[in-house]
Each structure stands twice: as structure tokens, then as C-alpha cells.
Design a protein around this motif. Structure first.
Motif, PDB file in Angstrom:
ATOM      1  N   GLY A 201      40.863  42.909  49.399  1.00 46.47           N
ATOM      2  CA  GLY A 201      41.692  44.107  49.426  1.00 46.47           C
ATOM      3  C   GLY A 201      42.593  44.251  48.219  1.00 46.47           C
ATOM      4  O   GLY A 201      43.693  44.803  48.329  1.00 46.47           O
ATOM      5  N   THR A 202      42.124  43.792  47.041  1.00 47.52           N
ATOM      6  CA  THR A 202      42.956  43.834  45.835  1.00 47.52           C
ATOM      7  C   THR A 202      42.372  44.760  44.785  1.00 47.52           C
ATOM      8  O   THR A 202      41.153  44.949  44.707  1.00 47.52           O
ATOM      9  CB  THR A 202      43.113  42.430  45.225  1.00 47.52           C
ATOM     10  OG1 THR A 202      41.818  41.918  44.869  1.00 47.52           O
ATOM     11  CG2 THR A 202      43.767  41.489  46.222  1.00 47.52           C
ATOM     12  N   VAL A 203      43.256  45.323  43.967  1.00 44.27           N
ATOM     13  CA  VAL A 203      42.863  46.158  42.832  1.00 44.27           C
ATOM     14  C   VAL A 203      43.637  45.680  41.614  1.00 44.27           C
ATOM     15  O   VAL A 203      44.871  45.587  41.649  1.00 44.27           O
ATOM     16  CB  VAL A 203      43.165  47.650  43.088  1.00 44.27           C
ATOM     17  CG1 VAL A 203      42.784  48.485  41.871  1.00 44.27           C
ATOM     18  CG2 VAL A 203      42.444  48.141  44.333  1.00 44.27           C
ATOM     19  N   THR A 204      42.944  45.357  40.538  1.00 46.09           N
ATOM     20  CA  THR A 204      43.561  44.850  39.316  1.00 46.09           C
ATOM     21  C   THR A 204      43.257  45.801  38.168  1.00 46.09           C
ATOM     22  O   THR A 204      42.101  46.164  37.943  1.00 46.09           O
ATOM     23  CB  THR A 204      43.026  43.444  38.969  1.00 46.09           C
ATOM     24  OG1 THR A 204      43.234  42.574  40.082  1.00 46.09           O
ATOM     25  CG2 THR A 204      43.725  42.889  37.740  1.00 46.09           C
ATOM     26  N   ASP A 205      44.309  46.202  37.429  1.00 43.77           N
ATOM     27  CA  ASP A 205      44.104  47.057  36.262  1.00 43.77           C
ATOM     28  C   ASP A 205      43.521  46.252  35.113  1.00 43.77           C
ATOM     29  O   ASP A 205      43.978  45.140  34.812  1.00 43.77           O
ATOM     30  CB  ASP A 205      45.432  47.672  35.818  1.00 43.77           C
ATOM     31  CG  ASP A 205      45.904  48.754  36.769  1.00 43.77           C
ATOM     32  OD1 ASP A 205      45.058  49.526  37.250  1.00 43.77           O
ATOM     33  OD2 ASP A 205      47.122  48.819  37.043  1.00 43.77           O
ATOM     34  N   LEU A 206      42.535  46.827  34.455  1.00 49.44           N
ATOM     35  CA  LEU A 206      41.951  46.240  33.251  1.00 49.44           C
ATOM     36  C   LEU A 206      42.341  47.091  32.049  1.00 49.44           C
ATOM     37  O   LEU A 206      42.676  48.269  32.187  1.00 49.44           O
ATOM     38  CB  LEU A 206      40.427  46.180  33.366  1.00 49.44           C
ATOM     39  CG  LEU A 206      39.868  45.386  34.553  1.00 49.44           C
ATOM     40  CD1 LEU A 206      38.350  45.516  34.601  1.00 49.44           C
ATOM     41  CD2 LEU A 206      40.271  43.921  34.461  1.00 49.44           C
ATOM     42  N   LYS A 207      42.267  46.513  30.854  1.00 50.03           N
ATOM     43  CA  LYS A 207      42.610  47.260  29.644  1.00 50.03           C
ATOM     44  C   LYS A 207      41.653  48.421  29.466  1.00 50.03           C
ATOM     45  O   LYS A 207      40.443  48.277  29.619  1.00 50.03           O
ATOM     46  CB  LYS A 207      42.548  46.346  28.422  1.00 50.03           C
ATOM     47  CG  LYS A 207      43.724  45.390  28.311  1.00 50.03           C
ATOM     48  CD  LYS A 207      43.699  44.669  26.976  1.00 50.03           C
ATOM     49  CE  LYS A 207      44.913  43.776  26.807  1.00 50.03           C
ATOM     50  NZ  LYS A 207      44.903  43.083  25.500  1.00 50.03           N
ATOM     51  N   ARG A 208      42.205  49.565  29.128  1.00 47.07           N
ATOM     52  CA  ARG A 208      41.365  50.728  28.897  1.00 47.07           C
ATOM     53  C   ARG A 208      40.567  50.539  27.608  1.00 47.07           C
ATOM     54  O   ARG A 208      40.987  49.862  26.689  1.00 47.07           O
ATOM     55  CB  ARG A 208      42.223  51.987  28.803  1.00 47.07           C
ATOM     56  CG  ARG A 208      42.842  52.384  30.135  1.00 47.07           C
ATOM     57  CD  ARG A 208      43.533  53.720  30.039  1.00 47.07           C
ATOM     58  NE  ARG A 208      44.095  54.136  31.311  1.00 47.07           N
ATOM     59  CZ  ARG A 208      44.708  55.294  31.514  1.00 47.07           C
ATOM     60  NH1 ARG A 208      44.821  56.150  30.522  1.00 47.07           N
ATOM     61  NH2 ARG A 208      45.191  55.599  32.699  1.00 47.07           N
ATOM     62  N   GLY A 209      39.435  51.206  27.557  1.00 52.57           N
ATOM     63  CA  GLY A 209      38.596  51.128  26.372  1.00 52.57           C
ATOM     64  C   GLY A 209      37.596  49.993  26.404  1.00 52.57           C
ATOM     65  O   GLY A 209      36.739  49.899  25.531  1.00 52.57           O
ATOM     66  N   TRP A 210      37.675  49.135  27.416  1.00 50.39           N
ATOM     67  CA  TRP A 210      36.720  48.038  27.559  1.00 50.39           C
ATOM     68  C   TRP A 210      35.714  48.399  28.638  1.00 50.39           C
ATOM     69  O   TRP A 210      36.085  48.722  29.767  1.00 50.39           O
ATOM     70  CB  TRP A 210      37.425  46.732  27.910  1.00 50.39           C
ATOM     71  CG  TRP A 210      38.194  46.160  26.754  1.00 50.39           C
ATOM     72  CD1 TRP A 210      39.465  46.483  26.392  1.00 50.39           C
ATOM     73  CD2 TRP A 210      37.731  45.186  25.822  1.00 50.39           C
ATOM     74  NE1 TRP A 210      39.834  45.756  25.278  1.00 50.39           N
ATOM     75  CE2 TRP A 210      38.781  44.954  24.908  1.00 50.39           C
ATOM     76  CE3 TRP A 210      36.534  44.475  25.672  1.00 50.39           C
ATOM     77  CZ2 TRP A 210      38.674  44.040  23.857  1.00 50.39           C
ATOM     78  CZ3 TRP A 210      36.424  43.575  24.627  1.00 50.39           C
ATOM     79  CH2 TRP A 210      37.477  43.365  23.727  1.00 50.39           C
TER      80      TRP A 210
END
Length: 363
Positions: A201-210
Motif C-alpha cells: 500500500g505504498t507510493v514512492t515518487d521517482l525523479k521525473r524524466g527517468w
């Protein structure tokens, strides 16, 4: 992404000197192949005395139209469905609501075809590499739903998303078990790049553009890539990115050793059109440390077909490869390619025109 992404990606889709992408998984989505064979009849004329004399009147047989047998399509059962071999959404010859409402269909290894009524939207449908689970966008839940086809169990992603997230270019990359994925989007006002774990139940932001290349189950490695003008970076999260000497999106999933990646080989020449061309090879490299690469010519693929995409690993030495046709009257074919020898063996042929999905394919 890089501002040249769209133009260079379009060029990278062409190999060797033909527009293969327009005939393969995503690029070939708007063509419609007509399979009509017509018997013809002719009237023979005799030329005599400076004039034309017709032979006695002939009763011509009506043209014969041969069509392939219709596919029996059933609603997807609640459970008891075998592993998926391929999935597709029929091509749309026109724009508008009737076309937008075409549902995804899945084809099992046993030859059964089912329609997924829940996935009528333009959003994605992806299949795990073993074909046992699917993930799709549900407008009812406004989220990605993962479904086990045998048991019928479903998991709803904790990330709420509007349908507009999938009205632009997007990627949905599943882990082998399907319960962990990266969903990314470009081109719209919203540009999500999220790592989602539906079990935790987790959501992790990743760097945009990757761009997402590969996702492992549990807490395993996640692989991202970022093309530049003539090079690309590959980043296994938790390690430093490495640089490779190709502008490319054509990677395999990460191998079970957590380090090995493959990509399709290519050549680049700024003075030719298309500038980027695939060279028919497969390149194997270490995604963690970089360094030495192994480049091997691919053999055994039928004449007129060219490697276009890579996917999951069938074992420690074979990787899934989609080969696309040079001519639009031929279907695409999925192969297994041995990274040690380059030899390929045919797995199956894609059955339908339109948007196609191959289990585990990186696209």
C-alpha cells in the motif's frame, strides 16, 4: 525527458531503413490490414480488320471473398483463466466514442480469447512475464488494478489517477509478480513517475524524466533510463547511474542476477536518414558497474522481420524478443534469443491488428 526525445525516439523506431515502429507494438496501432482475395474474370478481345470483335458473351462467376474465421470472444471469467500469451485492442479506423470504447482482449496460451469489460478506457493493460496476472486501469476505481487470472483475486493500487494520465504517452512497468510497478506519463499537465507497491500500500515518487525499464518484486532493484542526444544513462536505484553510448529505449528487463541488462544494438550517423538504425545485434552489459559490453549478432529470425523490442528473461540465458515486419501484410513474431550465441527460436505469432501487448515486453 530530453527535449529531443520525441524526434530521436521516432528515429530509433526505424530499423534498418524502414519504419518498423509503425508496424509493431505501439507504432502500428492505427493501420488496418485487409485480407481479401478476389477471383477475377476478363473479357478477351480479338482485334481484326481494324476493329475490335468481342467473343460470345461470357457468364462471369461472382467474385469470391475469402475471410479468416471469426475469433470466438467470451467475457473474461471471474477465475480459472490460463496464462496469457498476448493481449490486444483492435485498431480504430476512426476517432470518436465508439472506437474509444473498444475493450482489451487477452489470448491465452491455450488459444482462448476473452474480453475484459472493465478495461474499456484508453488506459494501459500490461501482463506479467509469466502471463498469470494482468494490470489495467479501472475508471470505476480511478486506479490501476492487478488481477490474478487463475484465482480471480484482485489488488487495487493505492495511487488514485484520473483517466487523463493515460491520454498522453505513458509507461506501466510490472514486476514479475505484478504487485509492484512503476507508472509514468509525459506530454500532459500531469507527469506522474511513481513506484507503487499494491501489497504494502505504498507510493514512492521517482525523479521525473527517468523512464522505467524494470521493476523487481518485493524490495528488489528498480531500473530507470534517461536518453540524451547520443548517449543514455541507466540507473539501478541504490547505485550510481552508468552511461552507455547509445540513445535507446530498447532494453530488456533486469536479469535474475540483479545486474545484467540487454539492449538492441544500433548504429548512429548524423548525416543519414534515419539517423539511428538497429544493426541486428543484442548487447549485454552490467547495469550496476557499466564497463565492458558484449555485442552478438542475432540469428534465426525469419527474413523480412527485424528485432524491435526486448522483454523478460525466460531463463538465465534467453530473453524475449519481438520481431516486427518490414511489410505491413505480415504479423509480428515473438522469439527467445540466447544472449551467449545470438541464436533465436520462435515462440508465437501475434494474432491481431491494433494495439498489442506481449507479457513482460519492455515498451
Amino acid at each position: 525527458m530530453n527535449t529531443l526525445r520525441e524526434d530521436l525516439h521516432a528515429l530509433a523506431e526505424q530499423a534498418p531503413a524502414v519504419d518498423l515502429a509503425a508496424r509493431a507494438v505501439r507504432g502500428g496501432r492505427r493501420r488496418r490490414t485487409t485480407r481479401l482475395i478476389m477471383a477475377s474474370a476478363a473479357v478477351t478481345c480479338l482485334i481484326a480488320g481494324g476493329g475490335a470483335t468481342l467473343l460470345p458473351q461470357m457468364h462471369l462467376a461472382p467474385s469470391v471473398v475469402l475471410t479468416p474465421p471469426e475469433t470466438t470472444v467470451l467475457p473474461l471469467p471471474a477465475k480459472g483463466v490460463g496464462p496469457v500469451e498476448q493481449a490486444y485492442r483492435q485498431s480504430c479506423p476512426m476517432t470518436g466514442d465508439p472506437c474509444a470504447r473498444r475493450a482489451w482482449r487477452i489470448v491465452t496460451g491455450g488459444g482462448d480469447t476473452y474480453e475484459l469489460a472493465e478495461a474499456f478506457e484508453k488506459g494501459p493493460l500490461e501482463v506479467t512475464a509469466d502471463g498469470r496476472r494482468i494490470a489495467y486501469y479501472s475508471s470505476e476505481h480511478r486506479a490501476i488494478v492487478v488481477r490474478d487470472l487463475a484465482s480471480g483475486r484482485t489488488w487495487k493500487a493505492p495511487l488514485k489517477q484520473p483517466a487523463e494520465d493515460f491520454a498522453v504517452e505513458y509507461a506501466l512497468r510490472l514486476s514479475p509478480g505484478g504487485l509492484r510497478f512503476v507508472v509514468s506519463g509525459w506530454g500532459g499537465r500531469r507527469k506522474p513517475n511513481k513506484l507503487v507497491d499494491v501489497q504494502r500500500g505504498t507510493v514512492t515518487d521517482l525523479k521525473r524524466g527517468w523512464w522505467p525499464v524494470s521493476v523487481s518484486d518485493g524490495s528488489g532493484p528498480v531500473v530507470l533510463a534517461k536518453p540524451y542526444d547520443m548517449t543514455s544513462q541507466v540507473w539501478v536505484l541504490g547505485h550510481d547511474p552508468i552511461t552507455i553510448r547509445d540513445f535507446t529505449y530498447d532494453y530488456s528487463a533486469l536479469a535474475s542476477d540483479g545486474r545484467t541488462l540487454a539492449r538492441l544494438g544500433q548504429t548512429v550517423d548524423r548525416d543519414r536518414q534515419p539517423m539511428v538504425r538497429r544493426d541486428g545485434s543484442i548487447v549485454v552489459f552490467d547495469a550496476v558497474s557499466g564497463g565492458r559490453e558484449t555485442r552478438i549478432p542475432i540469428s534465426g529470425i525469419s527474413k523480412g522481420l527485424y528485432p524491435l523490442r526486448l522483454g523478460g528473461w525466460l531463463n538465465t540465458t534467453e530473453v524475449t524478443t519481438l520481431a516486427a515486419p518490414e511489410s505491413p501484410d505480415r504479423p509480428s513474431v515473438v522469439y527467445a534469443v540466447d544472449i551467449r550465441t545470438g541464436k533465436s527460436r520462435e515462440l508465437f505469432t501475434l494474432r491481431e491488428d491494433g494495439v498489442k501487448v506481449v507479457p513482460g515486453l519492455v515498451r
